[in-house]
Design a protein around this motif. Structure first.
Motif, PDB file in Angstrom:
ATOM      1  N   PHE A  70      47.018   5.331 -46.264  1.00  0.00           N
ATOM      2  CA  PHE A  70      47.706   4.631 -45.184  1.00  0.00           C
ATOM      3  C   PHE A  70      48.938   5.423 -44.761  1.00  0.00           C
ATOM      4  O   PHE A  70      49.458   6.264 -45.517  1.00  0.00           O
ATOM      5  CB  PHE A  70      48.079   3.196 -45.581  1.00  0.00           C
ATOM      6  CG  PHE A  70      49.005   3.063 -46.762  1.00  0.00           C
ATOM      7  CD1 PHE A  70      50.380   2.975 -46.591  1.00  0.00           C
ATOM      8  CD2 PHE A  70      48.493   2.993 -48.051  1.00  0.00           C
ATOM      9  CE1 PHE A  70      51.229   2.838 -47.683  1.00  0.00           C
ATOM     10  CE2 PHE A  70      49.331   2.849 -49.152  1.00  0.00           C
ATOM     11  CZ  PHE A  70      50.706   2.773 -48.960  1.00  0.00           C
ATOM     12  N   ILE A  71      49.367   5.157 -43.549  1.00  0.00           N
ATOM     13  CA  ILE A  71      50.496   5.844 -42.940  1.00  0.00           C
ATOM     14  C   ILE A  71      51.729   4.947 -43.005  1.00  0.00           C
ATOM     15  O   ILE A  71      51.623   3.728 -42.808  1.00  0.00           O
ATOM     16  CB  ILE A  71      50.196   6.206 -41.469  1.00  0.00           C
ATOM     17  CG1 ILE A  71      48.943   7.081 -41.382  1.00  0.00           C
ATOM     18  CG2 ILE A  71      51.388   6.899 -40.813  1.00  0.00           C
ATOM     19  CD1 ILE A  71      49.075   8.430 -42.015  1.00  0.00           C
ATOM     20  N   VAL A  72      52.888   5.529 -43.266  1.00  0.00           N
ATOM     21  CA  VAL A  72      54.147   4.790 -43.211  1.00  0.00           C
ATOM     22  C   VAL A  72      54.922   5.264 -41.982  1.00  0.00           C
ATOM     23  O   VAL A  72      54.663   6.349 -41.448  1.00  0.00           O
ATOM     24  CB  VAL A  72      54.964   4.968 -44.500  1.00  0.00           C
ATOM     25  CG1 VAL A  72      54.177   4.463 -45.697  1.00  0.00           C
ATOM     26  CG2 VAL A  72      55.351   6.429 -44.719  1.00  0.00           C
ATOM     27  N   PRO A  73      55.896   4.471 -41.493  1.00  0.00           N
ATOM     28  CA  PRO A  73      56.531   4.791 -40.209  1.00  0.00           C
ATOM     29  C   PRO A  73      57.395   6.040 -40.192  1.00  0.00           C
ATOM     30  O   PRO A  73      57.689   6.571 -39.121  1.00  0.00           O
ATOM     31  CB  PRO A  73      57.393   3.543 -39.932  1.00  0.00           C
ATOM     32  CG  PRO A  73      56.782   2.462 -40.751  1.00  0.00           C
ATOM     33  CD  PRO A  73      56.268   3.137 -41.971  1.00  0.00           C
ATOM     34  N   ASN A  83      53.850  -1.511 -61.461  1.00  0.00           N
ATOM     35  CA  ASN A  83      53.274  -2.851 -61.511  1.00  0.00           C
ATOM     36  C   ASN A  83      52.413  -3.167 -60.290  1.00  0.00           C
ATOM     37  O   ASN A  83      52.499  -4.252 -59.703  1.00  0.00           O
ATOM     38  CB  ASN A  83      54.376  -3.902 -61.655  1.00  0.00           C
ATOM     39  CG  ASN A  83      55.089  -3.806 -62.994  1.00  0.00           C
ATOM     40  OD1 ASN A  83      54.480  -3.505 -64.011  1.00  0.00           O
ATOM     41  ND2 ASN A  83      56.387  -4.055 -62.984  1.00  0.00           N
ATOM     42  N   GLY A  84      51.582  -2.208 -59.898  1.00  0.00           N
ATOM     43  CA  GLY A  84      50.647  -2.433 -58.812  1.00  0.00           C
ATOM     44  C   GLY A  84      51.233  -2.349 -57.422  1.00  0.00           C
ATOM     45  O   GLY A  84      50.553  -2.652 -56.440  1.00  0.00           O
ATOM     46  N   SER A  85      52.487  -1.919 -57.307  1.00  0.00           N
ATOM     47  CA  SER A  85      53.135  -1.769 -56.005  1.00  0.00           C
ATOM     48  C   SER A  85      53.579  -0.327 -55.808  1.00  0.00           C
ATOM     49  O   SER A  85      53.946   0.359 -56.766  1.00  0.00           O
ATOM     50  CB  SER A  85      54.341  -2.698 -55.878  1.00  0.00           C
ATOM     51  OG  SER A  85      53.934  -4.053 -55.864  1.00  0.00           O
ATOM     52  N   ILE A  86      53.540   0.114 -54.553  1.00  0.00           N
ATOM     53  CA  ILE A  86      53.943   1.470 -54.185  1.00  0.00           C
ATOM     54  C   ILE A  86      55.287   1.379 -53.469  1.00  0.00           C
ATOM     55  O   ILE A  86      55.411   0.714 -52.438  1.00  0.00           O
ATOM     56  CB  ILE A  86      52.887   2.122 -53.276  1.00  0.00           C
ATOM     57  CG1 ILE A  86      51.538   2.192 -53.997  1.00  0.00           C
ATOM     58  CG2 ILE A  86      53.338   3.511 -52.834  1.00  0.00           C
ATOM     59  CD1 ILE A  86      50.385   2.627 -53.100  1.00  0.00           C
ATOM     60  N   TYR A  87      56.292   2.035 -54.029  1.00  0.00           N
ATOM     61  CA  TYR A  87      57.644   2.036 -53.474  1.00  0.00           C
ATOM     62  C   TYR A  87      57.849   3.324 -52.686  1.00  0.00           C
ATOM     63  O   TYR A  87      57.653   4.423 -53.212  1.00  0.00           O
ATOM     64  CB  TYR A  87      58.687   1.939 -54.585  1.00  0.00           C
ATOM     65  CG  TYR A  87      58.693   0.607 -55.304  1.00  0.00           C
ATOM     66  CD1 TYR A  87      59.694  -0.332 -55.055  1.00  0.00           C
ATOM     67  CD2 TYR A  87      57.703   0.285 -56.231  1.00  0.00           C
ATOM     68  CE1 TYR A  87      59.700  -1.562 -55.717  1.00  0.00           C
ATOM     69  CE2 TYR A  87      57.698  -0.933 -56.889  1.00  0.00           C
ATOM     70  CZ  TYR A  87      58.701  -1.848 -56.626  1.00  0.00           C
ATOM     71  OH  TYR A  87      58.708  -3.072 -57.274  1.00  0.00           O
ATOM     72  N   ILE A  88      58.247   3.172 -51.421  1.00  0.00           N
ATOM     73  CA  ILE A  88      58.445   4.306 -50.538  1.00  0.00           C
ATOM     74  C   ILE A  88      59.894   4.317 -50.052  1.00  0.00           C
ATOM     75  O   ILE A  88      60.360   3.348 -49.448  1.00  0.00           O
ATOM     76  CB  ILE A  88      57.503   4.252 -49.315  1.00  0.00           C
ATOM     77  CG1 ILE A  88      56.034   4.237 -49.749  1.00  0.00           C
ATOM     78  CG2 ILE A  88      57.792   5.415 -48.354  1.00  0.00           C
ATOM     79  CD1 ILE A  88      55.554   5.520 -50.356  1.00  0.00           C
ATOM     80  N   TYR A  97      54.708  -1.487 -50.827  1.00  0.00           N
ATOM     81  CA  TYR A  97      53.346  -1.701 -50.346  1.00  0.00           C
ATOM     82  C   TYR A  97      52.438  -2.070 -51.512  1.00  0.00           C
ATOM     83  O   TYR A  97      52.653  -1.650 -52.661  1.00  0.00           O
ATOM     84  CB  TYR A  97      52.793  -0.433 -49.688  1.00  0.00           C
ATOM     85  CG  TYR A  97      53.481  -0.041 -48.409  1.00  0.00           C
ATOM     86  CD1 TYR A  97      52.972  -0.435 -47.170  1.00  0.00           C
ATOM     87  CD2 TYR A  97      54.640   0.731 -48.416  1.00  0.00           C
ATOM     88  CE1 TYR A  97      53.595  -0.068 -45.986  1.00  0.00           C
ATOM     89  CE2 TYR A  97      55.281   1.106 -47.240  1.00  0.00           C
ATOM     90  CZ  TYR A  97      54.747   0.695 -46.031  1.00  0.00           C
ATOM     91  OH  TYR A  97      55.372   1.053 -44.856  1.00  0.00           O
ATOM     92  N   GLY A  98      51.397  -2.823 -51.204  1.00  0.00           N
ATOM     93  CA  GLY A  98      50.345  -3.058 -52.174  1.00  0.00           C
ATOM     94  C   GLY A  98      49.407  -1.874 -52.230  1.00  0.00           C
ATOM     95  O   GLY A  98      49.452  -0.965 -51.395  1.00  0.00           O
TER      96      GLY A  98
END
Length: 340
Positions: A70-73, A83-88, A97-98
């Motif tokens: 997926f693309i981020v802005p 814990n299953g989350s992606i920190y950007i 993000y999940g």
């Protein structure tokens, strides 16, 4: 080009140009070209392809297939998975993000973040001269100031042994206690050489692993900051580190192995914790090209890779891996539980 450049900005752009005299020729306009065309610094005036760097006349087949992305802005400045989350971390925001790319949370932070990590429910955002600690939804917990006016912090890792931050300017590791008290400076027995801004650090099994990029080494330390060992060799072949400063990123795998990510001609490789090289997992073509290093994390049987403004998820593919070193490796590896 503006010649009135601060020491901190100089370190961020070019690092120690005097190392071994190798970078003197890149002063002035050449310094700009070094970052517009890093392949010339890494591999000379003739640009080598990723095939040439893997082995003369032999192309790499990656044993991993991209299954989702997926693309981020905005451009990704910092990246972590917890814990299953992606920190950007982007220019002035942290987004969460999940694993399916859905936005879960976001909050504003100061600009120019350099790294981030997550520990015990808090997000640690690294800046040149401080660490900002945030709670689960962006509430600020505290600020930890740099230990020196000349500090130029690069990368950090946090675990129950403390907070460890690499300083590209002072060429050391600063250890803090978890409450933010400076505990000690850690220096390499061979001296950290940091020609450019790529001084990575991570932790695994209670120990600290950091790059010594100008020496093409990964060094291991106890949580108390005592040197244990190092590994790494110079070269462009698989299992070696090339250019002025590699590896850029180091991260632990699930089974005690270490993954590295390189710049110049990017690739992600796997090593035993002892330093024995296993295989290249993703080459420049699989990653998406360019010259910057891609950040990578291991989550169960997946490789989560961030670069530019894109997050990609890769999984092991048994068919693709048949003729690869990774596929022929008999070590029990959680990444291989996906066997299409």
């Amino acid at each position: 080009m503006n010649n009135d450049i601060s020491r901190r900005k100089f370190v961020k752009i070019g690092g120690s140009l005097a190392i071994g005299g190798a970078f003197v020729a890149y002063a002035g306009g050449g310094l700009w070209n070094m970052f517009k065309h890093p392949e010339k610094l890494f591999y000379g005036s003739k640009v080598q392809s990723s095939d040439e760097l893997v082995k003369e006349g032999e192309a790499l087949v990656s044993p991993y297939r991209r299954i989702f992305g997926f693309i981020v802005p905005d451009q990704i400045a910092a990246f972590e998975v917890s814990n299953g989350s992606i920190y950007i971390g982007t220019k002035n925001e942290i987004s969460v993000y999940g694993m399916s790319g859905e936005l879960q949370d976001k909050y504003a932070v100061p600009a120019d973040m350099r790294d981030l990590t997550v520990y015990d429910g808090n997000v640690y955002a690294l800046y040149a001269t401080r660490i900002e600690v945030y709670g689960a939804h962006g509430d600020k917990v505290r600020t930890i100031d740099a230990c020196s006016e000349t500090s130029d912090y690069n990368s950090l890792t946090v675990f129950d042994g403390g907070i460890f931050v690499t300083d590209a300017s002072n060429k050391n590791i600063c250890k803090y206690t978890l409450d933010g008290t400076l505990a000690r400076f850690i220096t390499s027995p061979s001296g950290f050489v940091v020609p450019s801004y790529c001084f990575g650090i991570t932790n695994m099994n209670g120990k600290v692993y950091c790059s010594n990029p100008g020496r093409h080494k990964i060094e291991q330390y106890t949580a108390e900051g005592e040197f244990i060992s190092s590994f790494g060799e110079t070269g462009t072949a698989p299992g070696r580190f090339s250019g002025c400063c590699n590896p850029v990123i180091i991260t632990p795998a699930n089974n005690g192995e270490i993954l590295t990510s390189e710049k110049g001609v990017p690739r992600i490789s796997c090593y035993e914790g002892s330093g024995h090289f296993r295989s290249v997992l993703l080459d420049a073509k699989a990653l998406g090209g360019g010259h910057a290093a891609y950040d990578v994390r291991v989550v169960k049987d997946k490789l989560i890779v961030a670069g530019g403004n894109k997050v990609s998820i890769f999984q092991y593919n048994k068919t693709l891996s048949q003729d690869t070193a990774c596929g022929q490796c008999d070590k029990d590896c959680p990444l291989k539980t996906y066997n299409l």
